[in-house]
Design an enzyme around this catalytic site. Structure first.
Site, short mmCIF file in Angstrom:
data_model
loop_
_atom_site.label_atom_id
_atom_site.label_comp_id
_atom_site.label_asym_id
_atom_site.label_seq_id
_atom_site.Cartn_x
_atom_site.Cartn_y
_atom_site.Cartn_z
N GLU A 35 0.43 9.82 7.78
CA GLU A 35 1.15 8.97 8.52
C GLU A 35 2.75 9.69 8.82
O GLU A 35 3.55 8.85 9.11
CB GLU A 35 1.42 7.64 7.78
CG GLU A 35 0.35 7.01 7.77
CD GLU A 35 0.45 5.62 7.18
OE1 GLU A 35 0.72 4.48 7.85
OE2 GLU A 35 0.00 5.73 5.79
N SER A 163 -2.32 3.04 8.55
CA SER A 163 -2.48 3.05 9.95
C SER A 163 -3.85 3.47 10.26
O SER A 163 -4.05 3.89 11.59
CB SER A 163 -1.46 4.32 10.39
OG SER A 163 -0.10 4.01 9.95
N ASN A 285 0.57 -4.11 3.00
CA ASN A 285 1.38 -2.80 3.22
C ASN A 285 2.77 -3.01 2.88
O ASN A 285 3.49 -4.10 3.09
CB ASN A 285 1.43 -2.60 4.73
CG ASN A 285 0.03 -2.07 5.23
OD1 ASN A 285 -0.40 -1.01 5.39
ND2 ASN A 285 -0.62 -3.07 5.93
N GLY A 289 5.73 -0.25 9.13
CA GLY A 289 6.06 0.47 10.18
C GLY A 289 7.21 -0.49 10.91
O GLY A 289 7.51 -1.66 10.75
#
Length: 320
Positions: A35, A163, A285, A289
Protein backbone atom coordinates in the site's frame (compact mmCIF):
# COMPACT_ATOMS: atom_id res chain seq x y z
CA UNK A 1 -15.88 -6.56 29.38
CA UNK A 2 -16.24 -4.00 26.63
CA UNK A 3 -18.82 -1.34 27.40
CA UNK A 4 -22.22 -1.52 25.76
CA UNK A 5 -23.06 2.16 26.00
CA UNK A 6 -24.70 3.88 23.08
CA UNK A 7 -22.40 6.08 21.05
CA UNK A 8 -23.79 9.12 19.29
CA UNK A 9 -22.11 11.02 16.51
CA UNK A 10 -20.86 14.04 18.43
CA UNK A 11 -17.67 15.39 16.90
CA UNK A 12 -17.23 19.09 17.67
CA UNK A 13 -15.40 21.19 15.14
CA UNK A 14 -12.03 22.41 16.35
CA UNK A 15 -10.28 25.71 16.07
CA UNK A 16 -6.54 25.62 15.83
CA UNK A 17 -6.13 26.91 19.35
CA UNK A 18 -2.52 26.04 20.06
CA UNK A 19 -0.48 24.25 17.41
CA UNK A 20 2.63 24.68 19.57
CA UNK A 21 1.27 22.04 21.97
CA UNK A 22 2.23 19.34 19.48
CA UNK A 23 5.86 20.40 19.14
CA UNK A 24 7.53 19.11 16.01
CA UNK A 25 5.47 16.48 14.22
CA UNK A 26 6.89 13.89 11.83
CA UNK A 27 4.37 12.67 9.28
CA UNK A 28 5.54 9.14 8.54
CA UNK A 29 4.36 7.88 5.16
CA UNK A 30 5.27 5.45 2.41
CA UNK A 31 6.66 2.28 3.92
CA UNK A 32 7.63 -0.82 1.97
CA UNK A 33 4.29 -2.66 1.94
CA UNK A 34 1.98 -3.10 -1.02
CA UNK A 35 0.00 0.00 0.00
CA UNK A 36 3.01 2.31 -0.30
CA UNK A 37 1.59 4.42 -3.15
CA UNK A 38 -1.66 5.05 -1.28
CA UNK A 39 0.25 5.94 1.88
CA UNK A 40 2.31 8.54 0.04
CA UNK A 41 -0.88 10.18 -1.21
CA UNK A 42 -2.44 10.09 2.25
CA UNK A 43 0.73 11.43 3.82
CA UNK A 44 1.03 14.35 1.42
CA UNK A 45 -2.57 15.38 2.20
CA UNK A 46 -2.04 15.10 5.96
CA UNK A 47 1.23 17.05 5.84
CA UNK A 48 -0.33 19.93 3.90
CA UNK A 49 -3.28 20.05 6.34
CA UNK A 50 -0.94 20.28 9.32
CA UNK A 51 1.07 23.06 7.70
CA UNK A 52 -2.14 25.00 7.01
CA UNK A 53 -3.04 24.64 10.69
CA UNK A 54 0.28 26.12 11.78
CA UNK A 55 1.77 22.85 13.05
CA UNK A 56 5.56 22.45 12.82
CA UNK A 57 5.40 19.36 10.62
CA UNK A 58 7.97 17.51 8.55
CA UNK A 59 7.21 14.82 5.97
CA UNK A 60 9.31 11.64 6.13
CA UNK A 61 9.13 8.91 3.49
CA UNK A 62 9.98 5.67 5.28
CA UNK A 63 11.53 3.41 2.64
CA UNK A 64 12.97 0.76 4.95
CA UNK A 65 13.63 0.98 8.68
CA UNK A 66 11.68 3.63 10.66
CA UNK A 67 14.64 3.77 13.03
CA UNK A 68 16.89 4.85 10.17
CA UNK A 69 14.24 7.27 8.88
CA UNK A 70 14.09 9.04 12.26
CA UNK A 71 17.82 8.91 12.97
CA UNK A 72 19.17 12.39 13.71
CA UNK A 73 15.70 13.95 13.42
CA UNK A 74 14.36 15.69 16.51
CA UNK A 75 10.58 15.24 16.72
CA UNK A 76 8.07 15.41 19.55
CA UNK A 77 5.45 13.10 18.06
CA UNK A 78 4.51 11.15 14.96
CA UNK A 79 1.46 11.25 12.74
CA UNK A 80 1.50 7.71 11.40
CA UNK A 81 -0.07 7.38 7.96
CA UNK A 82 1.82 4.27 6.78
CA UNK A 83 -0.79 1.78 5.61
CA UNK A 84 -0.32 -1.97 5.76
CA UNK A 85 2.44 -4.11 7.15
CA UNK A 86 5.30 -2.26 8.79
CA UNK A 87 3.11 0.74 9.66
CA UNK A 88 -0.29 -0.58 10.67
CA UNK A 89 0.62 -3.92 12.22
CA UNK A 90 2.30 -2.96 15.50
CA UNK A 91 5.87 -2.90 14.20
CA UNK A 92 6.13 0.88 13.90
CA UNK A 93 4.14 1.31 17.11
CA UNK A 94 6.66 -0.85 18.96
CA UNK A 95 9.60 1.08 17.54
CA UNK A 96 8.08 4.42 18.51
CA UNK A 97 7.25 3.10 21.97
CA UNK A 98 10.87 2.09 22.55
CA UNK A 99 11.99 5.49 21.26
CA UNK A 100 9.47 7.16 23.59
CA UNK A 101 7.87 9.11 20.75
CA UNK A 102 4.09 9.57 21.05
CA UNK A 103 2.10 8.65 17.93
CA UNK A 104 -1.39 8.77 16.53
CA UNK A 105 -3.82 5.89 16.61
CA UNK A 106 -3.80 2.48 18.24
CA UNK A 107 -1.03 0.81 20.22
CA UNK A 108 1.01 -2.30 19.51
CA UNK A 109 -1.55 -4.94 20.49
CA UNK A 110 -4.57 -3.44 18.73
CA UNK A 111 -2.55 -2.62 15.62
CA UNK A 112 -1.09 -6.13 15.32
CA UNK A 113 -4.42 -7.82 15.98
CA UNK A 114 -6.49 -5.63 13.66
CA UNK A 115 -4.02 -6.05 10.81
CA UNK A 116 -4.74 -9.78 10.88
CA UNK A 117 -8.28 -10.16 9.57
CA UNK A 118 -8.54 -13.78 10.70
CA UNK A 119 -7.53 -13.11 14.31
CA UNK A 120 -9.85 -10.11 14.37
CA UNK A 121 -12.74 -12.30 13.25
CA UNK A 122 -11.93 -14.82 15.98
CA UNK A 123 -12.01 -12.06 18.61
CA UNK A 124 -15.33 -10.78 17.32
CA UNK A 125 -16.79 -14.27 17.27
CA UNK A 126 -15.58 -14.85 20.83
CA UNK A 127 -17.38 -11.72 21.94
CA UNK A 128 -20.57 -12.75 20.16
CA UNK A 129 -20.39 -10.35 17.22
CA UNK A 130 -21.40 -11.63 13.80
CA UNK A 131 -18.87 -11.99 10.98
CA UNK A 132 -19.17 -14.09 7.79
CA UNK A 133 -18.20 -17.77 7.93
CA UNK A 134 -14.72 -18.55 6.66
CA UNK A 135 -12.24 -21.29 5.86
CA UNK A 136 -8.44 -21.18 6.10
CA UNK A 137 -6.73 -22.17 2.84
CA UNK A 138 -3.25 -23.47 3.54
CA UNK A 139 -2.99 -25.15 0.14
CA UNK A 140 -5.06 -26.53 -2.73
CA UNK A 141 -5.71 -29.57 -0.54
CA UNK A 142 -8.17 -27.37 1.40
CA UNK A 143 -10.21 -26.40 -1.66
CA UNK A 144 -12.77 -29.20 -1.59
CA UNK A 145 -13.37 -28.82 2.13
CA UNK A 146 -13.89 -25.11 1.63
CA UNK A 147 -16.44 -25.72 -1.11
CA UNK A 148 -18.31 -28.20 1.10
CA UNK A 149 -18.35 -25.77 4.03
CA UNK A 150 -19.03 -22.43 2.33
CA UNK A 151 -20.38 -23.18 -1.14
CA UNK A 152 -20.19 -20.42 -3.75
CA UNK A 153 -19.60 -17.59 -4.24
CA UNK A 154 -16.79 -16.84 -1.82
CA UNK A 155 -14.22 -14.08 -1.57
CA UNK A 156 -10.59 -15.06 -1.00
CA UNK A 157 -8.35 -12.76 1.02
CA UNK A 158 -4.78 -12.52 2.24
CA UNK A 159 -5.25 -12.08 5.99
CA UNK A 160 -2.68 -9.31 6.45
CA UNK A 161 -3.16 -7.00 3.48
CA UNK A 162 -5.31 -3.92 3.12
CA UNK A 163 -6.91 -1.92 0.31
CA UNK A 164 -8.43 -5.15 -1.07
CA UNK A 165 -5.04 -6.16 -2.43
CA UNK A 166 -4.86 -9.83 -3.39
CA UNK A 167 -8.60 -10.34 -3.04
CA UNK A 168 -10.68 -12.27 -5.60
CA UNK A 169 -14.27 -13.42 -5.84
CA UNK A 170 -14.72 -17.07 -6.84
CA UNK A 171 -17.85 -18.65 -8.33
CA UNK A 172 -16.48 -22.15 -9.00
CA UNK A 173 -13.61 -24.47 -8.18
CA UNK A 174 -11.25 -23.23 -10.89
CA UNK A 175 -11.74 -19.62 -9.83
CA UNK A 176 -11.17 -20.61 -6.19
CA UNK A 177 -7.87 -22.28 -7.06
CA UNK A 178 -6.76 -19.20 -9.00
CA UNK A 179 -7.87 -16.88 -6.17
CA UNK A 180 -5.79 -18.91 -3.71
CA UNK A 181 -2.75 -18.59 -5.98
CA UNK A 182 -3.19 -14.81 -6.22
CA UNK A 183 -3.66 -14.31 -2.48
CA UNK A 184 -0.73 -16.59 -1.63
CA UNK A 185 1.65 -14.15 -3.33
CA UNK A 186 1.26 -11.83 -0.32
CA UNK A 187 3.08 -14.20 2.05
CA UNK A 188 0.52 -14.47 4.83
CA UNK A 189 -2.44 -16.64 5.79
CA UNK A 190 -5.11 -16.94 3.11
CA UNK A 191 -8.77 -17.59 3.78
CA UNK A 192 -12.04 -17.83 1.90
CA UNK A 193 -15.00 -15.95 3.29
CA UNK A 194 -18.63 -16.67 2.57
CA UNK A 195 -19.99 -14.07 0.16
CA UNK A 196 -22.49 -11.72 1.79
CA UNK A 197 -25.43 -10.76 -0.41
CA UNK A 198 -26.45 -7.34 0.80
CA UNK A 199 -25.32 -3.74 1.11
CA UNK A 200 -21.87 -2.61 2.14
CA UNK A 201 -21.26 0.10 4.72
CA UNK A 202 -18.30 1.65 6.47
CA UNK A 203 -18.17 3.40 9.83
CA UNK A 204 -15.36 5.76 10.78
CA UNK A 205 -14.47 5.93 14.47
CA UNK A 206 -12.86 9.04 15.94
CA UNK A 207 -12.00 9.18 19.64
CA UNK A 208 -14.56 6.53 20.50
CA UNK A 209 -17.43 8.13 18.58
CA UNK A 210 -18.87 6.96 15.28
CA UNK A 211 -19.05 9.34 12.36
CA UNK A 212 -21.98 9.20 9.91
CA UNK A 213 -22.24 5.88 8.10
CA UNK A 214 -21.33 5.63 4.40
CA UNK A 215 -22.93 3.13 2.04
CA UNK A 216 -20.67 1.94 -0.78
CA UNK A 217 -21.85 1.02 -4.25
CA UNK A 218 -19.66 -0.14 -7.11
CA UNK A 219 -20.29 -1.79 -10.50
CA UNK A 220 -17.18 -3.91 -9.84
CA UNK A 221 -17.70 -7.43 -8.49
CA UNK A 222 -16.63 -6.04 -5.10
CA UNK A 223 -15.05 -2.89 -3.63
CA UNK A 224 -11.57 -3.63 -4.98
CA UNK A 225 -8.37 -1.54 -5.18
CA UNK A 226 -9.41 0.13 -8.43
CA UNK A 227 -12.86 0.98 -7.07
CA UNK A 228 -11.34 2.40 -3.89
CA UNK A 229 -8.74 4.71 -5.33
CA UNK A 230 -9.27 5.39 -9.02
CA UNK A 231 -12.71 4.52 -10.40
CA UNK A 232 -15.18 7.33 -10.99
CA UNK A 233 -18.05 4.85 -11.04
CA UNK A 234 -17.92 4.12 -7.29
CA UNK A 235 -20.80 5.76 -5.44
CA UNK A 236 -20.62 6.90 -1.83
CA UNK A 237 -23.93 7.48 -0.09
CA UNK A 238 -23.75 9.69 3.00
CA UNK A 239 -26.41 9.95 4.40
CA UNK A 240 -26.37 6.19 3.91
CA UNK A 241 -30.12 5.64 3.48
CA UNK A 242 -30.71 3.78 6.75
CA UNK A 243 -33.29 5.11 9.17
CA UNK A 244 -32.04 6.67 12.40
CA UNK A 245 -32.48 3.51 14.48
CA UNK A 246 -30.64 1.33 11.95
CA UNK A 247 -27.79 3.79 11.56
CA UNK A 248 -27.39 4.14 15.32
CA UNK A 249 -27.38 0.35 15.69
CA UNK A 250 -24.70 0.05 13.02
CA UNK A 251 -22.61 2.76 14.67
CA UNK A 252 -22.91 1.05 18.05
CA UNK A 253 -21.79 -2.28 16.59
CA UNK A 254 -18.80 -0.63 14.92
CA UNK A 255 -17.74 1.10 18.13
CA UNK A 256 -18.09 -2.15 20.09
CA UNK A 257 -16.13 -4.03 17.41
CA UNK A 258 -13.29 -1.52 17.71
CA UNK A 259 -13.23 -1.77 21.50
CA UNK A 260 -13.16 -5.57 21.43
CA UNK A 261 -9.77 -5.50 19.67
CA UNK A 262 -8.46 -2.58 21.73
CA UNK A 263 -8.52 0.11 19.04
CA UNK A 264 -8.00 3.70 20.19
CA UNK A 265 -7.78 7.07 18.48
CA UNK A 266 -9.29 6.48 15.07
CA UNK A 267 -10.22 3.62 12.77
CA UNK A 268 -12.69 2.50 10.12
CA UNK A 269 -14.94 -0.55 10.42
CA UNK A 270 -16.39 -2.26 7.33
CA UNK A 271 -19.78 -3.94 7.68
CA UNK A 272 -22.36 -5.62 5.45
CA UNK A 273 -26.08 -5.76 6.11
CA UNK A 274 -27.21 -8.98 4.47
CA UNK A 275 -30.50 -9.77 2.78
CA UNK A 276 -31.98 -10.92 6.11
CA UNK A 277 -31.04 -7.66 7.83
CA UNK A 278 -28.14 -9.18 9.77
CA UNK A 279 -25.15 -6.91 10.45
CA UNK A 280 -21.95 -8.74 9.46
CA UNK A 281 -18.55 -7.34 10.43
CA UNK A 282 -15.86 -7.64 7.76
CA UNK A 283 -12.68 -5.94 8.98
CA UNK A 284 -11.23 -2.93 10.79
CA UNK A 285 -8.52 -0.53 9.62
CA UNK A 286 -6.43 1.31 12.21
CA UNK A 287 -4.62 3.63 9.75
CA UNK A 288 -7.37 4.49 7.25
CA UNK A 289 -6.71 6.24 3.97
CA UNK A 290 -6.68 10.03 3.76
CA UNK A 291 -6.67 10.49 -0.02
CA UNK A 292 -9.25 12.33 -2.13
CA UNK A 293 -11.08 8.99 -2.55
CA UNK A 294 -10.89 7.99 1.12
CA UNK A 295 -13.88 7.29 3.33
CA UNK A 296 -13.00 8.78 6.71
CA UNK A 297 -12.74 12.35 5.30
CA UNK A 298 -16.12 11.86 3.60
CA UNK A 299 -17.75 10.81 6.86
CA UNK A 300 -16.06 13.66 8.73
CA UNK A 301 -17.39 16.17 6.20
CA UNK A 302 -20.93 14.87 6.78
CA UNK A 303 -20.35 15.36 10.53
CA UNK A 304 -19.34 18.97 9.91
CA UNK A 305 -15.58 18.57 10.02
CA UNK A 306 -13.29 19.89 7.33
CA UNK A 307 -10.35 17.74 6.25
CA UNK A 308 -7.98 19.99 8.21
CA UNK A 309 -10.11 19.69 11.36
CA UNK A 310 -10.15 15.92 10.98
CA UNK A 311 -6.36 15.78 10.68
CA UNK A 312 -6.05 18.03 13.76
CA UNK A 313 -8.28 15.74 15.82
CA UNK A 314 -6.38 12.63 14.71
CA UNK A 315 -3.12 14.32 15.71
CA UNK A 316 -4.64 15.06 19.11
CA UNK A 317 -4.92 11.31 19.71
CA UNK A 318 -1.12 11.35 20.14
CA UNK A 319 -1.58 13.47 23.27
CA UNK A 320 -3.55 10.78 25.09
Amino acid sequence: MVGEEKTATVIPAHRYDNPEKFGRVAVLMGGSAAERAVSLRSGAAVYEALKRAGVDAIAIDVTDSPIDALAGVQVDRVFNIIHGRGGEDGVLQGVLGVMKIPYTGSGVMASALSMDKLRTKLCWQGYGLVTPRWQLLDSEADIDGCIEKLGFPVIVKPAQEGSSLGMSKAHNRDELVKALQIASEFNCDVYAEQWVAGKEYTVAILNGAALPVIRLETPHSFYDYEAKYYANTTQYHCPCGLDDAQETALQDIAVTASKVVGVTGWARVDVFIDSQGQYQLIEINTVPGMTDHSLVPMAAKQAGLTFDELVWQVLETSLA
